[in-house]
Structures are given as structure tokens and as C-alpha cells.
Design a protein around this motif. Structure first.
Motif, PDB file in Angstrom:
ATOM      1  N   LEU A 138       0.819  -1.217   0.000  1.00 32.02           N
ATOM      2  CA  LEU A 138       0.000   0.000   0.000  1.00 32.02           C
ATOM      3  C   LEU A 138       0.853   1.268   0.000  1.00 32.02           C
ATOM      4  O   LEU A 138       0.320   2.375   0.143  1.00 32.02           O
ATOM      5  N   THR A 139       2.164   1.109  -0.155  1.00 34.99           N
ATOM      6  CA  THR A 139       3.063   2.258  -0.112  1.00 34.99           C
ATOM      7  C   THR A 139       2.869   3.132  -1.357  1.00 34.99           C
ATOM      8  O   THR A 139       2.657   2.629  -2.463  1.00 34.99           O
ATOM      9  N   SER A 140       2.963   4.443  -1.186  1.00 36.52           N
ATOM     10  CA  SER A 140       2.771   5.386  -2.298  1.00 36.52           C
ATOM     11  C   SER A 140       4.030   5.482  -3.150  1.00 36.52           C
ATOM     12  O   SER A 140       5.153   5.440  -2.641  1.00 36.52           O
ATOM     13  N   GLY A 141       3.827   5.646  -4.471  1.00 35.24           N
ATOM     14  CA  GLY A 141       4.940   5.771  -5.399  1.00 35.24           C
ATOM     15  C   GLY A 141       4.552   5.274  -6.770  1.00 35.24           C
ATOM     16  O   GLY A 141       3.439   4.786  -6.989  1.00 35.24           O
ATOM     17  N   ASN A 186       0.940   2.797  -5.126  1.00 36.14           N
ATOM     18  CA  ASN A 186       0.059   3.970  -5.263  1.00 36.14           C
ATOM     19  C   ASN A 186      -1.416   3.591  -5.183  1.00 36.14           C
ATOM     20  O   ASN A 186      -2.274   4.164  -5.872  1.00 36.14           O
ATOM     21  N   ALA A 187      -1.733   2.641  -4.324  1.00 32.02           N
ATOM     22  CA  ALA A 187      -3.112   2.166  -4.205  1.00 32.02           C
ATOM     23  C   ALA A 187      -4.060   3.242  -3.700  1.00 32.02           C
ATOM     24  O   ALA A 187      -5.239   3.248  -4.051  1.00 32.02           O
ATOM     25  N   TYR A 188      -3.526   4.153  -2.876  1.00 29.46           N
ATOM     26  CA  TYR A 188      -4.391   5.170  -2.274  1.00 29.46           C
ATOM     27  C   TYR A 188      -3.771   6.555  -2.421  1.00 29.46           C
ATOM     28  O   TYR A 188      -2.620   6.785  -2.025  1.00 29.46           O
ATOM     29  N   THR A 189      -4.528   7.453  -2.993  1.00 31.63           N
ATOM     30  CA  THR A 189      -4.172   8.881  -3.006  1.00 31.63           C
ATOM     31  C   THR A 189      -5.457   9.656  -2.702  1.00 31.63           C
ATOM     32  O   THR A 189      -6.529   9.068  -2.513  1.00 31.63           O
ATOM     33  N   SER A 245      -0.722   9.362   5.956  1.00 32.68           N
ATOM     34  CA  SER A 245       0.282   9.383   7.024  1.00 32.68           C
ATOM     35  C   SER A 245       0.197  10.649   7.877  1.00 32.68           C
ATOM     36  O   SER A 245       0.012  11.756   7.354  1.00 32.68           O
ATOM     37  N   THR A 246       0.383  10.470   9.175  1.00 31.32           N
ATOM     38  CA  THR A 246       0.425  11.621  10.076  1.00 31.32           C
ATOM     39  C   THR A 246       1.745  12.373   9.986  1.00 31.32           C
ATOM     40  O   THR A 246       1.877  13.475  10.518  1.00 31.32           O
ATOM     41  N   HIS A 247       2.721  11.772   9.331  1.00 28.25           N
ATOM     42  CA  HIS A 247       4.047  12.396   9.207  1.00 28.25           C
ATOM     43  C   HIS A 247       4.578  12.049   7.811  1.00 28.25           C
ATOM     44  O   HIS A 247       5.526  11.283   7.670  1.00 28.25           O
ATOM     45  N   PRO A 248       3.946  12.601   6.767  1.00 33.04           N
ATOM     46  CA  PRO A 248       4.212  12.118   5.399  1.00 33.04           C
ATOM     47  C   PRO A 248       5.590  12.439   4.842  1.00 33.04           C
ATOM     48  O   PRO A 248       6.068  11.728   3.946  1.00 33.04           O
ATOM     49  N   GLN A 249       6.243  13.480   5.300  1.00 32.75           N
ATOM     50  CA  GLN A 249       7.524  13.884   4.707  1.00 32.75           C
ATOM     51  C   GLN A 249       8.674  13.741   5.715  1.00 32.75           C
ATOM     52  O   GLN A 249       8.514  14.095   6.883  1.00 32.75           O
ATOM     53  N   TYR A 284       4.287   5.609   9.763  1.00 31.56           N
ATOM     54  CA  TYR A 284       3.510   6.328  10.776  1.00 31.56           C
ATOM     55  C   TYR A 284       2.036   5.929  10.766  1.00 31.56           C
ATOM     56  O   TYR A 284       1.519   5.416   9.765  1.00 31.56           O
ATOM     57  N   PRO A 285       1.323   6.189  11.873  1.00 27.28           N
ATOM     58  CA  PRO A 285      -0.112   5.896  11.946  1.00 27.28           C
ATOM     59  C   PRO A 285      -0.903   6.741  10.953  1.00 27.28           C
ATOM     60  O   PRO A 285      -0.412   7.764  10.446  1.00 27.28           O
ATOM     61  N   PRO A 286      -2.150   6.353  10.694  1.00 26.36           N
ATOM     62  CA  PRO A 286      -2.988   7.129   9.769  1.00 26.36           C
ATOM     63  C   PRO A 286      -3.568   8.366  10.451  1.00 26.36           C
ATOM     64  O   PRO A 286      -3.824   8.367  11.659  1.00 26.36           O
ATOM     65  N   LYS A 287      -3.808   9.379   9.673  1.00 28.76           N
ATOM     66  CA  LYS A 287      -4.448  10.582  10.214  1.00 28.76           C
ATOM     67  C   LYS A 287      -5.949  10.366  10.387  1.00 28.76           C
ATOM     68  O   LYS A 287      -6.621  11.114  11.112  1.00 28.76           O
TER      69      LYS A 287
END
Length: 556
Positions: A83-86, A98-101, A141-145, A166-169
Motif C-alpha cells: 500500500l506504499t505510495s509511489g 500507489n493504491a491510495y491517493t 500518514s500523520t508524518h508524510p515527509q 507512521y499511523p494514519p491521520k
């Protein structure tokens, strides 16, 4: 002292030394095929890796085809970063789908194209996902960068810990993501197929992979399980895939699932269809020599088995060792981690044989319903030849360790009694590993209706060459004493692409002819022609070099 006396003493010393060495080399194995131990569950037919995008690449597809063909049952596959973005570009210890944006208005956008490529590759080969629900999409992500890491071997491991950890927002959006994924999977593969999979949440939340608290992980699990069961009530989910030493965390997780208030539903308890944990060994370099530690890996297993055994509610619950390996970092090559030099040659294959045999024994002892032990070893696309990664193949050429799994694939039916006077007792290994002067000359045997098999290994924790072991094998209890005997072998000369590559001069750009030779050398080699053997009238005599593995296949 006179010269003649000196010579006599020297001769006597040599004679005693030779006698001692010869005594070490002579080993006796007795197999009693009429004494069943337990079913030969193919717990070895589980594999995994960090980099999911290698799945559908050239060498990844080739290796998955070979793995699926060597197993008599569907192979389960576990991968990180589903589920990682990219954009799907792979890197060491990285992958993305990039399953979720989210769109400009903050609404969820689901894209299953890359996830489908991964799972299509499995399902096409009759394989099953052990589907890991992770890691955190950038938009949640609660801490995306920073998000995508730039880790490479030799840099600090902590550099991989970016926004994905990180945990979800928003936990409800996290739950909906799982719901949509499962619903999409049913639409694509059918309900019956998805019901045959296992799902699990995250990876090693007790360690570096989770930047939240323990309670936040439990909340993450509850919301993921709720989304999954909402889409498919019969789907199977488990956790917590803790690190090898994380048995206290596993204990807390089990208590949460059994007794605590569910964060998502407000009711008591959370779905738990399987219990998962990791187990790793710990090699070191001692005086220039790699020294393995089967003890460390088995103690990890025992500690977690003890936790599971505490709960009568978990009697017979499926257990999966989510990663089960000689050490912890598949992408750390031997150039930066010299303790990993065991990976290319026969030490990895003999360790695998010896450790799985003890895994069966330990599982019997604790009466655990073990479904699988995931070997965290796959392949690394477009990397240098034999770079010392923990992989099953290099540039499409199989390494010796894969041939142990080809041997396991021929072991069916029931495990039967196999006794060796050179095999270390399980208690000794749990106390002190395999560190004595003698090697571990062990055996594992099976019998089916019209076939049987005996795996024999000559293993030691120290990566040293040594004298060959002379082995005498007695086969008892076969209803049909006359059988066809076939011998397969992994050693310096057989089933060993690494030794062949070195003989070629270790080319980093082998030509097509050399690659063809390497591919052939990487296959499991039959030693001698199949022959008729009467077990009532004779014994089988073998010579095994240190770190060799042999399979005796019997058919009638």
C-alpha cells in the motif's frame, strides 16, 4: 630423546589423531518407515520479500514459476509495501503501488493497477498471497515527509524509516481502504479464491517499522480487520508479525484480541484467525570465519510458542512464522556485512535443512498448528552477480539454497522416525547451537503410499571446510523392500551455480553460453543413475562433505 623414539611418538600421535578423525567421520543413520511421527506439512512452502515490484519483473516471474513448480501445494507469498505510495519503481528495501491517493478536495482515490500486477502474478501460478496490509499511504500518514527513503547497503538502517511507518491521520479512511481492497479482490479473483488467502497487518510493529505506540497499532489492526470482515466475513486475518524477540509484544497483542475493547466496533475482542511472529538467527565473524547461530532462531520460535501455548482459547489456531531466516537483512550484501558471506554457497542450504528439521521437532514438542515458515528470500533484479544478498537466485540463476526446497518438495506423506548417531539433540542446540568439534550429521525422513525420502545434511555453524563424513544408512520397515533409489546432492560439485561461476572466473558479464551453463548448474542434480535397491539385504553408504545435503528418493 633418541630419533627412533621421537619417530615412534610422532607416529603414535598421528595414528591416534587419524583414529579420532575417522571416528568423527563415521556416522550411522537408521530410518524406520513403519514408525510415523506426524504428517509432513509443507511449512517450508512460504516465501517473502521487501520489494513487491520485483514480482512481475523478468527474473521475479521466472523465480516464482520455479518456486510454484517445486511445491506439491500452493505456495504462499508475503511482500512488504503493498500500500506504499509511489510510481512502482523498485529499489532495495522499497516498493510502491500507489493504491491510495486523495484528490484536490481530499476525497479518496483508489488505484489497484500495480497491486493487481503483483497478485495476478501469484494467482496465475497457483500461488496464494499472505497479503500484508501495509504500509501507510503518503496521503494518510500523520508524518508524510520525507516519504521515499534513499537507503542503500552500508548506510544506517534507520534511514528507511520515513513517512510510510507512521499511523494514519484518519482510522476510518484506513479501514475503508482495506474494505475497498478486499472488495476489489473478490471482484477480480472470486470469493472462493480470496477466502483461501491469509491477511495480516503491518510488519514488526514492536520494532523499527512502526512509529506509533502499542495502542495505536492495536487500533490500526482493529480498523483494518473491521474493513476486511465488512467486505468478506470469511476472510482470514492475523498478527502481529513481531520481531523474533518480540514475544512480550505478541502476548499483549493476543490479550487485546481476546479481551480488550475493539477500537473499531466498541465490542470486546478483535478477529484473530492466525498468530504470526518472526524468527531470525544471528551470524557473526569470529577470527575471520562466519559463525552462524541456529540457536538464536530456534529460541525466537520457542519463546513465541510459549506465549501462544499459554492461551487455551488459541488451541489449534493456525500459526505462521512471518519471516524465518538465518539473520535479519536480506538486502545487506556481504561487501557491507561480511557475516552474510554464507549466502551464496552451500552453508545457506545446509543451514536451511538443519533448521527446518528442528522447526518440525520444536513444533511437535509444543503441539503448535504451524501452517508455514516464511523464508524471507527472493531475488534482486539487475544487481551484480552473487553479490551476497539473501536471495534464492541471482540474475535468473538459482543458488544452492533453492535446491533444498526442491528436495523438500519431494518429501510427502508422513514424517517417520529417523535416528542418527551424529545428530545434535534439540536441547543441545537450544542451549549452545552447533559449536562442538563434530558437525551435525542429521536426517529427516518421510513416507507416502508409493514413495519415501530421506534428507541428510552435514552442517556446522562455523563456515570451514572439513573432512568428509562417511554415512551408513539403514532403511527399515518398507512394505516393499526392493525400491528404485535416486540420489540428489548439494555440495561443492553438485547443484551449485556459485562454484561454477567461480570456476568461470567470477564474470560480472557472462555471455549467453556461460549463463546457460550456470542455469544448468543451479538445478538440483541427480547423482548417479536410479538403481534398484533391496533394503532387506544392504545399507547405503555415502560420503558427505561439510555443508552438503543429500536426498535419497525411494519409489516402488
Amino acid at each position: 630423546m633418541k630419533t627412533s623414539t621421537k619417530a615412534l611418538l610422532l607416529w603414535l600421535s598421528f595414528a591416534f589423531l587419524s583414529a579420532g578423525l575417522f571416528a568423527q567421520r563415521k556416522r550411522n543413520i537408521e530410518v524406520n518407515f513403519d514408525r510415523n511421527v506426524a504428517p509432513m506439512k509443507p511449512v517450508w512452502a512460504w516465501f517473502g520479500y521487501d520489494e513487491p515490484n520485483y514480482t512481475y519483473m523478468k527474473d521475479g516471474q521466472k523465480l516464482l514459476t520455479e518456486i510454484s513448480k517445486l511445491s506439491p501445494v500452493p505456495v504462499f507469498v508475503r511482500a512488504h509495501n503493498l500500500l506504499t505510495s509511489g510510481d512502482g519503481t523498485p529499489a532495495l528495501k522499497w516498493g510502491s503501488t500507489n493504491a491510495y491517493t486523495e484528490d484536490a478536495n481530499g476525497n479518496p482515490v483508489y488505484n489497484w493497477k500495480i497491486v493487481d500486477q503483483i497478485f495476478d502474478t501469484y494467482v496465475k501460478r497457483g500461488m496464494k498471497p499472505l497479503a500484508q496490509i501495509g504500509f501507510m499511504p503518503e496521503a494518510l500518514s500523520t508524518h508524510p515527509q520525507p516519504y521515499q527513503h534513499k537507503w542503500k547497503p552500508g548506510t544506517r538502517y534507520e534511514e528507511i524509516l520515513t513517512g510510510w511507518a507512521y499511523p494514519p491521520k484518519d482510522y476510518q479512511r484506513w479501514s475503508n481502504l482495506v474494505y475497498e481492497w478486499v472488495k476489489h479482490s473478490i471482484d477480480r479473483y472470486g470469493k472462493a479464491e480470496v477466502e483461501s488467502w491469509y491477511w495480516e497487518v503491518w510488519n514488526e510493529a514492536d520494532g523499527a517499522y512502526w512509529k506509533g505506540t502499542q495502542q495505536e497499532f492495536f487500533k490500526l489492526y482493529d480498523y483494518a480487520a473491521y474493513g476486511l470482515k465488512r467486505a468478506l466475513p470469511t476472510a482470514r486475518i492475523g498478527g502481529a508479525n513481531v520481531t523474533g524477540g518480540g514475544f512480550r509484544y505478541l502476548d499483549a497483542f493476543i490479550k487485546h484480541c481476546l479481551l480488550d475493547t475493539n477500537y473499531a466496533t466498541g465490542k470486546v475482542g478483535s478477529p484473530l484467525d492466525a498468530v504470526l511472529f518472526h524468527a531470525k538467527g544471528s551470524p557473526k565473524v569470529v577470527n575471520g570465519t562466519v559463525v552462524m547461530s541456529i540457536k538464536t532462531q530456534l529460541k525466537n520460535i520457542e519463546s513465541n510458542y510459549k506465549v501462544i501455548s499459554k492461551y487455551p482459547q488459541l488451541k489449534n489456531i493456525p500459526v505462521i512464522i512471518g519471516e524465518s531466516d538465518p539473520e535479519g537483512c536480506a538486502a545487506c550484501g556481504m561487501s557491507t556485512n561480511p557475516e552474510n558471506a554464507y549466502r551464496n554457497g552451500t552453508m545457506y542450504s545446509s543451514y536451511t535443512a538443519a533448521s527446518f528439521a528442528r522447526l518440525y521437532e520444536l513444533t511437535d514438542q509444543y503441539k503448535i498448528n504451524l501452517l508455514g515458515a516464511v523464508t524471507w528470500s527472493f531475488e534482486f533484479e539487475n544487481q551484480p552477480w552473487f553479490a551476497g544478498f539473501r536471495d534464492l537466485a541471482t540474475n535468473g540463476v538459482d543458488k544452492p539454497v533453492l535446491n533444498v526446497f526442491r528436495m523438500f518438495g519431494q518429501m510427502k506423506g508422513n514424517r517417520v522416525e529417523a535416528k542418527s548417531d551424529g545428530m545434535y539433540p534439540l536441547k543441545t542446540i537450544l542451549d549452545s547451537s552447533i559449536r562442538k568439534a563434530t558437525t551435525d550429521l542429521g536426517a529427516l525422513a518421510t513416507k507416502d503410499q508409493r514413495s519415501a525420502a530421506v534428507m541428510i545434511w552435514n552442517y556446522h555453524d562455523e563456515d570451514k571446510t572439513g573432512t568428509k563424513a562417511l554415512v551408513r544408512v539403514k532403511l527399515n520397515g518398507l512394505a516393499t523392500p526392493t525400491v528404485t533409489l535416486t540420489r540428489y546432492q548439494i555440495d561443492q560439485e553438485n547443484s551449485n551455480s556459485y562454484e561454477m561461476w567461480k570456476k568461470m572466473g567470477s564474470p560480472q558479464q557472462p555471455d549467453a553460453k556461460q549463463i546457460a551453463v550456470l542455469e544448468q548448474s543451479g538445478q538440483l542434480k541427480r547423482v548417479d543413475k536410479p538403481r534398484k535397491f533391496n533394503s532387506a539385504n544392504g545399507e547405503i553408504e555415502l560420503e558427505l562433505s561439510r555443508q552438503a545435503v543429500v536426498l535419497l528418493k525411494l519409489d516402488w
